[in-house]
Design an enzyme around this catalytic site. Sequence first.
Site, PDB file in Angstrom:
ATOM      1  N   MET A   1       0.842  -1.168   0.000  1.00 43.65           N
ATOM      2  CA  MET A   1       0.000   0.000   0.000  1.00 43.65           C
ATOM      3  C   MET A   1       0.893   1.238   0.000  1.00 43.65           C
ATOM      4  O   MET A   1       1.530   1.534   1.018  1.00 43.65           O
ATOM      5  CB  MET A   1      -0.910  -0.020   1.224  1.00 43.65           C
ATOM      6  CG  MET A   1      -1.641   1.265   1.446  1.00 43.65           C
ATOM      7  SD  MET A   1      -2.860   1.237   2.770  1.00 43.65           S
ATOM      8  CE  MET A   1      -1.918   0.804   4.185  1.00 43.65           C
ATOM      9  N   PRO A   2       0.989   1.969  -1.096  1.00 52.05           N
ATOM     10  CA  PRO A   2       1.802   3.183  -1.138  1.00 52.05           C
ATOM     11  C   PRO A   2       1.203   4.296  -0.278  1.00 52.05           C
ATOM     12  O   PRO A   2      -0.016   4.475  -0.237  1.00 52.05           O
ATOM     13  CB  PRO A   2       1.777   3.591  -2.607  1.00 52.05           C
ATOM     14  CG  PRO A   2       1.388   2.362  -3.345  1.00 52.05           C
ATOM     15  CD  PRO A   2       0.503   1.600  -2.420  1.00 52.05           C
ATOM     16  N   PHE A   3       2.092   5.015   0.394  1.00 55.44           N
ATOM     17  CA  PHE A   3       1.721   6.182   1.182  1.00 55.44           C
ATOM     18  C   PHE A   3       2.635   7.308   0.747  1.00 55.44           C
ATOM     19  O   PHE A   3       3.855   7.207   0.884  1.00 55.44           O
ATOM     20  CB  PHE A   3       1.897   5.900   2.681  1.00 55.44           C
ATOM     21  CG  PHE A   3       1.511   7.061   3.548  1.00 55.44           C
ATOM     22  CD1 PHE A   3       0.208   7.215   3.987  1.00 55.44           C
ATOM     23  CD2 PHE A   3       2.456   8.000   3.919  1.00 55.44           C
ATOM     24  CE1 PHE A   3      -0.143   8.293   4.790  1.00 55.44           C
ATOM     25  CE2 PHE A   3       2.114   9.080   4.719  1.00 55.44           C
ATOM     26  CZ  PHE A   3       0.808   9.222   5.161  1.00 55.44           C
ATOM     27  N   HIS A  41      -2.463   6.025  -0.724  1.00 50.67           N
ATOM     28  CA  HIS A  41      -2.845   7.114   0.171  1.00 50.67           C
ATOM     29  C   HIS A  41      -1.911   8.290  -0.050  1.00 50.67           C
ATOM     30  O   HIS A  41      -0.693   8.111  -0.131  1.00 50.67           O
ATOM     31  CB  HIS A  41      -2.767   6.665   1.625  1.00 50.67           C
ATOM     32  CG  HIS A  41      -3.721   5.563   1.928  1.00 50.67           C
ATOM     33  ND1 HIS A  41      -4.942   5.788   2.503  1.00 50.67           N
ATOM     34  CD2 HIS A  41      -3.643   4.229   1.704  1.00 50.67           C
ATOM     35  CE1 HIS A  41      -5.578   4.630   2.641  1.00 50.67           C
ATOM     36  NE2 HIS A  41      -4.807   3.668   2.155  1.00 50.67           N
TER      37      HIS A  41
END
Length: 72
Positions: A1-3, A41
């Site tokens: 999940m990229p942030f 995100h």
Amino acid sequence: MPFIKVDVLREDLNREKKQQLIRELNKAVTTVLNKDPHLTHIVINEIEDDNWGYAGEQVTVLKEQGFSTEKQ
């Protein structure tokens, strides 16, 4: 999940520009990293000029001396 966290000076960053930035960053992560856009995100932190330093000075002071953050 990229942030993705983006720190910017608080100036001329209206809702539309923020939305464009979020869309473009999401698109880049999807294209380059092949990530699901629904799992990406993005947070935009707007920082006051007094709280940002560059070359040993506050941005507020630099702007008073004619420094511009606008593209030349």
